[in-house]
Design an enzyme around this catalytic site. Structure first.
Site, PDB file in Angstrom:
ATOM      1  N   THR A   7       0.855  -1.190   0.000  1.00 31.24           N
ATOM      2  CA  THR A   7       0.000   0.000   0.000  1.00 31.24           C
ATOM      3  C   THR A   7       0.889   1.236   0.000  1.00 31.24           C
ATOM      4  O   THR A   7       2.012   1.188   0.472  1.00 31.24           O
ATOM      5  CB  THR A   7      -0.877   0.001   1.269  1.00 31.24           C
ATOM      6  OG1 THR A   7      -1.771  -1.100   1.209  1.00 31.24           O
ATOM      7  CG2 THR A   7      -1.692   1.276   1.408  1.00 31.24           C
ATOM      8  N   GLY A  46      -0.154  -2.292   5.797  1.00 29.78           N
ATOM      9  CA  GLY A  46      -0.037  -3.618   6.378  1.00 29.78           C
ATOM     10  C   GLY A  46      -1.284  -4.442   6.135  1.00 29.78           C
ATOM     11  O   GLY A  46      -2.008  -4.213   5.158  1.00 29.78           O
ATOM     12  N   GLY A  67      -4.819  -5.280   6.218  1.00 24.70           N
ATOM     13  CA  GLY A  67      -5.992  -4.419   6.396  1.00 24.70           C
ATOM     14  C   GLY A  67      -6.962  -4.896   7.444  1.00 24.70           C
ATOM     15  O   GLY A  67      -7.523  -4.100   8.205  1.00 24.70           O
ATOM     16  N   ARG A 107     -13.998  -6.926  -1.510  1.00 25.80           N
ATOM     17  CA  ARG A 107     -13.256  -6.801  -0.251  1.00 25.80           C
ATOM     18  C   ARG A 107     -12.690  -5.391  -0.134  1.00 25.80           C
ATOM     19  O   ARG A 107     -12.103  -4.850  -1.058  1.00 25.80           O
ATOM     20  CB  ARG A 107     -12.137  -7.831  -0.202  1.00 25.80           C
ATOM     21  CG  ARG A 107     -11.256  -7.742   1.068  1.00 25.80           C
ATOM     22  CD  ARG A 107     -10.020  -6.908   0.860  1.00 25.80           C
ATOM     23  NE  ARG A 107      -9.122  -6.946   2.023  1.00 25.80           N
ATOM     24  CZ  ARG A 107      -8.038  -6.199   2.141  1.00 25.80           C
ATOM     25  NH1 ARG A 107      -7.708  -5.354   1.190  1.00 25.80           N
ATOM     26  NH2 ARG A 107      -7.277  -6.292   3.227  1.00 25.80           N
ATOM     27  N   VAL A 108     -12.873  -4.789   1.023  1.00 26.77           N
ATOM     28  CA  VAL A 108     -12.287  -3.488   1.330  1.00 26.77           C
ATOM     29  C   VAL A 108     -11.566  -3.608   2.667  1.00 26.77           C
ATOM     30  O   VAL A 108     -12.145  -4.087   3.639  1.00 26.77           O
ATOM     31  CB  VAL A 108     -13.366  -2.379   1.402  1.00 26.77           C
ATOM     32  CG1 VAL A 108     -12.717  -1.040   1.745  1.00 26.77           C
ATOM     33  CG2 VAL A 108     -14.127  -2.280   0.084  1.00 26.77           C
TER      34      VAL A 108
END
Length: 374
Positions: free
Chosen positions: A215, A267, A269, A243-244
């Site tokens: 990320t 890292g 989530g 997916r979030v």
């Protein structure tokens, strides 16, 4: 409809949006898959003539092969871009957006170009940006066919009354704003094609447990003392469609408040979501008078302790700037790519204890240049 459910014993949480019987599906999300979503969203006069600063990250990850050097170069380029804007008088928001665009355009990182593929072979991206002066925030999640999700997140903040748009609604908004749609093939790298093929049919967390998550994010403070943060991600290889993770959620993937500071997380989530990591750090700074470094270190240690028995806890890293203007970073993974610039100096590193330094100067034509210190 949107609904969330959370177990206070394990800190597992699940959420859903736009379906019937939402609380039932949220409970199923918590109990049956490794995915979660959660949303959070006294002004004082800010000081003037603050020394501007910016810090960026390229993910809490173990970089394989030559990717470490590419990550060092990519984060250096992003911090340098943002810092040039800050010393030229641009806002923290503009600097954060520009720095993240540099990272999104770099296929080294799992954001924008270089985003990993879902279990169906698609690209779904998340991004958020927040103004610490007003607490306005804009975010998108599970958006497709957009080159720079951070730009679209800024548009959500500036051009709507909402904080977060997801999926089809985010893409519809992008069309309304005239954001060009690009083929997903333009966002997929050969490395991620191979990674998708190798992980097909395996557990969601297989890739994360061995490598991590690149990320990207940035936090900046400008000459007026205004603080902003942004985070962008393509998620995890082989994730379920829709997916979030933590990245686009203010208070979880990051937060900014001029009266306290700004944080951007990276890292795993689901782990970050369970402890609301960003706001945990902000709260420690606000209510216990810990400095940014102390708060970040303490929150990450507490996260590891709290989630020892949680499913799929793979650690995290954070970057931040307090209202004092000092950039900091902390991570509990093997590596994390970071770079920060302040006082005409730029620093970057990947490994624990690594700190490469550069001096920023102007040449005869007034162009900004980086010279590596001996």
């Amino acid at each position: 409809m949107e609904t969330v459910i959370m177990d206070g014993r394990t800190l597992n949480t699940g959420a859903e949006a736009a379906v019937k019987n939402p609380i039932v599906l949220a409970r199923m999300a918590m109990e049956h898959i490794s995915c979660s979503v959660r949303s959070l969203v006294s002004r004082e006069k800010t000081p003037t003539n603050v020394e501007p600063a910016i810090i960026v990250h390229g993910g809490a990850v173990a970089f394989p092969g030559d990717k470490k050097e590419k990550a060092l170069e990519g984060t250096k380029e992003a911090a340098f871009k943002g810092y040039r804007m800050l010393i030229d008088g641009r806002s923290a928001l503009d600097a954060v957006q520009a720095a993240i665009c540099v990272l999104e355009n770099n296929p080294t990182f799992d954001a924008g170009t270089g985003s990993p593929l879902t279990s169906e072979g698609n690209i779904e991206m998340d991004a958020v940006i927040m103004d610490g002066r007003t607490l306005n925030t804009g975010a998108v999640a599970a958006v497709k066919n957009v080159k720079n999700p951070i730009v679209l997140a800024r548009m959500v903040m500036d051009h709507t009354d909402h904080c977060l748009l997801v999926g089809q609604g985010a893409n519809q908004f992008a069309d309304e704003e005239g954001v060009p749609r690009i083929p997903k093939e333009n966002l997929i790298t050969e490395e991620n094609r191979k990674k998708f093929k190798d992980s097909f049919g395996k557990a969601l967390t297989t890739d994360f447990s061995t490598r991590g998550h690149d990320t990207v994010g940035a936090v900046a403070i400008d000459r007026n003392g205004n603080i902003a943060f942004g985070t962008s991600t393509g998620g995890i290889t082989n994730k379920r469609p829709g997916r979030v993770g933590d990245s686009p959620i203010a208070g979880i993937g990051g937060y900014a408040d001029n009266n306290v500071g700004g944080i951007s997380c990276t890292g795993h989530g689901e782990s970050i979501t369970r402890v609301a990591l960003a706001y945990d750090i902000i709260s420690l700074m606000k209510y216990t008078n810990k400095c940014t470094q102390e708060a970040a270190d303490y929150a990450l240690d507490q996260m590891d302790m709290k989630l020892r028995n949680a499913k799929n806890n793979f650690g995290a890293g954070v970057i931040g700037i307090g209202k004092d203007g000092n950039p900091v970073y902390s991570f509990r993974t093997e590596q994390m790519a970071w770079a920060w610039a302040k006082d005409w100096k730029l620093h970057n590193g990947v490994n624990p204890g690594e700190n490469n330094t550069y001096t920023i100067k102007t040449d005869a034509n007034g162009e900004y240049k980086l010279n590596k210190d001996e």
